[in-house]
Write an enzyme that holds these catalytic residues in place. Structure first.
Site, PDB file in Angstrom:
ATOM      1  N   HIS A 205       0.798  -1.227   0.000  1.00  0.00           N
ATOM      2  CA  HIS A 205       0.000   0.000   0.000  1.00  0.00           C
ATOM      3  C   HIS A 205       0.829   1.275   0.000  1.00  0.00           C
ATOM      4  CE1 HIS A 205       0.962  -0.200   4.247  1.00  0.00           C
ATOM      5  NE2 HIS A 205       0.595   1.051   4.356  1.00  0.00           N
TER       6      HIS A 205
HETATM    7  C1  UD1 Z   1      -2.371   5.071   6.156  1.00  0.00           C
HETATM    8  C2  UD1 Z   1      -1.069   5.586   6.757  1.00  0.00           C
HETATM    9  C3  UD1 Z   1       0.026   4.549   6.590  1.00  0.00           C
HETATM   10  C4  UD1 Z   1      -0.411   3.199   7.104  1.00  0.00           C
HETATM   11  C5  UD1 Z   1      -1.723   2.815   6.431  1.00  0.00           C
HETATM   12  C6  UD1 Z   1      -2.239   1.486   6.886  1.00  0.00           C
HETATM   13  C7  UD1 Z   1      -0.723   8.002   6.653  1.00  0.00           C
HETATM   14  C8  UD1 Z   1       0.065   9.070   6.015  1.00  0.00           C
HETATM   15  N1  UD1 Z   1      -0.606   6.799   6.111  1.00  0.00           N
HETATM   16  O1  UD1 Z   1      -2.173   4.944   4.763  1.00  0.00           O
HETATM   17  O2  UD1 Z   1       1.161   4.946   7.312  1.00  0.00           O
HETATM   18  O3  UD1 Z   1       0.590   2.248   6.845  1.00  0.00           O
HETATM   19  O4  UD1 Z   1      -2.689   3.822   6.723  1.00  0.00           O
HETATM   20  O5  UD1 Z   1      -3.395   1.119   6.196  1.00  0.00           O
HETATM   21  O6  UD1 Z   1      -1.392   8.249   7.630  1.00  0.00           O
HETATM   22  N2  UD1 Z   1      -9.553   4.211   2.128  1.00  0.00           N
HETATM   23  C9  UD1 Z   1     -10.727   3.485   2.080  1.00  0.00           C
HETATM   24  N3  UD1 Z   1     -11.274   3.079   3.265  1.00  0.00           N
HETATM   25  C10 UD1 Z   1     -10.724   3.365   4.471  1.00  0.00           C
HETATM   26  C11 UD1 Z   1      -9.538   4.105   4.504  1.00  0.00           C
HETATM   27  C12 UD1 Z   1      -8.960   4.521   3.335  1.00  0.00           C
HETATM   28  O7  UD1 Z   1     -11.247   3.213   1.020  1.00  0.00           O
HETATM   29  O8  UD1 Z   1     -11.290   2.955   5.507  1.00  0.00           O
HETATM   30  C13 UD1 Z   1      -8.919   4.633   0.850  1.00  0.00           C
HETATM   31  C14 UD1 Z   1      -9.325   6.030   0.461  1.00  0.00           C
HETATM   32  O9  UD1 Z   1      -9.426   6.097  -0.909  1.00  0.00           O
HETATM   33  C15 UD1 Z   1      -8.123   6.858   0.884  1.00  0.00           C
HETATM   34  C16 UD1 Z   1      -6.980   5.889   0.692  1.00  0.00           C
HETATM   35  O10 UD1 Z   1      -7.514   4.612   1.011  1.00  0.00           O
HETATM   36  O11 UD1 Z   1      -7.978   8.016   0.134  1.00  0.00           O
HETATM   37  C17 UD1 Z   1      -5.796   6.193   1.562  1.00  0.00           C
HETATM   38  O12 UD1 Z   1      -6.170   6.246   2.945  1.00  0.00           O
HETATM   39  P1  UD1 Z   1      -5.275   7.119   3.958  1.00  0.00           P
HETATM   40  O13 UD1 Z   1      -5.775   6.983   5.346  1.00  0.00           O
HETATM   41  O14 UD1 Z   1      -5.105   8.498   3.423  1.00  0.00           O
HETATM   42  O15 UD1 Z   1      -3.844   6.449   3.851  1.00  0.00           O
HETATM   43  P2  UD1 Z   1      -3.404   4.901   3.777  1.00  0.00           P
HETATM   44  O16 UD1 Z   1      -2.849   4.654   2.447  1.00  0.00           O
HETATM   45  O17 UD1 Z   1      -4.462   3.994   4.297  1.00  0.00           O
END
Ligand code: UD1
Length: 360
Positions: A205
């Protein structure tokens, strides 16, 4: 003493669970839980609360997704009134996600004590958003709890006062050891038709792997190669699923089995019986270390160097040739032994709570 604990994203939940437990059994400490809502899908959040017995959050900020600036700012704006209303003596944040620095910054600016669990880890790679979050949170923290000696060394190197730094072990491993028995009863191998030690597990990811089309295509190609020899099970993060779709990268389902994100217990069972794990996650490098399952980390650096030092983890980068070379080497040299890092013994949360009581 009132403490507000913060959790926001999936890897935070395994870290906050044993801390909430230890606070609960401690007279004289009133502990509250704030969920920022950074992760919100059932399979990225609620499932973990249920499986790990984490109490319902007292407050859910419900911020959801956004760019780094939007998400961080939204958490800050929503968290400040919570601190003003509840007036805690301290705020405890874990890990390195956007929720960690956002809540840390609000806390420090209001003159409230900030506790950081999993402090001092450094990849020395400022292109990782998490590295920025780690450096900044430690710079404003009052009590810094480290999971491995490198964390202590890095903080000293950065000139942090000695009395803030405490080596306590790893709260994520507290959770693993506590739930290992229950995970053994998971039916995940049966439902995926897998046998012990005869498959690989992968998770991806990190922006460095999944946001660039050529890199992601290359990594998926290497996984397909491995998939010709054994099933590769890939519980896929929502952002990676989006990237595969938007880049038009097709996977051969006979070789790579994309499945929805798993809950904690099923995932723990899945990795504990795997032949090899290929990942860019931070926490999985630690979990495989305890489970004694070989881990190939698809990055050029790690903020968790003890996992490499004890012999379970190898950094292989994202080049298909080097991933496959490391995989083949493992196949030809099975049974490498590895050690357990100091203090990864299931009692880190208790140590943290004891020190908080002494110091605050
Ligand atoms: C975040 C953390 C990362 C961690 C990861 C674990 C930051 C900068 N990054 O990354 O360190 O390793 O979590 O998973 O905080 N999304 C969904 N459903 C959810 C959550 C997210 O669909 O419940 C999708 C959304 O499109 C979102 C994308 O995932 O834009 C990224 O989510 P985000 O929380 O911004 O960062 P992660 O890549 O999950």
């Amino acid at each position: 003493m009132k403490i507000i604990n913060v959790a926001g994203a999936r890897p935070n939940f395994m870290k906050i669970a044993p801390l909430m437990d230890s606070f609960r059994s401690q007279a004289g400490i009133e502990s509250m839980l704030v969920h920022t809502g950074q992760h919100y899908d059932e399979k990225m959040s609620d499932l973990f609360f249920r499986e790990l017995g984490i109490p319902e959050p007292d407050v859910n900020l419900g911020v959801g997704s956004g760019s780094h600036a939007v998400q961080t700012a939204a958490i800050m704006q929503a968290f400040e009134p919570v601190l003003l209303e509840h007036k805690p003596h301290a705020v405890l944040v874990v890990g390195d996600v956007n929720s960690t620095i956002a809540c840390g910054l609000v806390t420090a600016k209001l003159g409230i004590k900030l506790i950081h669990v999993e402090a001092g880890l450094r990849s020395f790679d400022r292109s990782m958003p998490e590295e920025i979050n780690r450096v900044l949170t430690d710079a404003i923290g009052d009590l810094l709890f480290c999971s491995e000696q490198s964390g202590v060394d890095n903080l000293r190197q950065e000139g942090v006062a000695e009395d803030k730094i405490h080596l306590v072990g790893n709260v994520m491993i507290d959770t693993l050891l506590r739930h290992r028995g229950k995970a053994e009863t998971s039916r995940i191998l049966h439902s995926l038709g897998l046998s012990n030690g005869a498959y690989a597990v992968t998770t991806l990811h990190r922006p460095s792997n999944v946001d660039d089309v050529a890199t992601l295509r290359g990594v998926m190609g290497a996984l397909e190669e491995i998939g010709r020899e054994m099933p590769v099970i890939f519980p896929i993060h929502p952002r990676t699923r989006q990237r595969l779709a938007s880049f038009g990268i097709q996977t051969n389902h006979a070789q790579i089995r994309l499945i929805d994100p798993l809950g904690y217990l099923d995932f723990l069972k899945l990795i504990s019986a795997a032949r090899v794990v290929l990942t860019d996650s931070g926490g999985i490098q630690e979990e495989t270390t305890i489970l004694k399952v070989p881990c190939l980390t698809l990055r050029n650096n790690t903020e968790r160097p003890v996992t490499v030092a004890v012999g379970s983890n190898q950094l292989v980068g994202s080049e298909p040739a080097s991933i496959l070379k490391a995989y083949r080497h493992l196949q030809n040299h099975p049974g490498r032994s590895s050690a357990t890092p100091p203090l990864w013994d299931g009692h880190a949360a208790e140590r943290i709570v004891r020190i908080i009581q002494e110091k605050l």
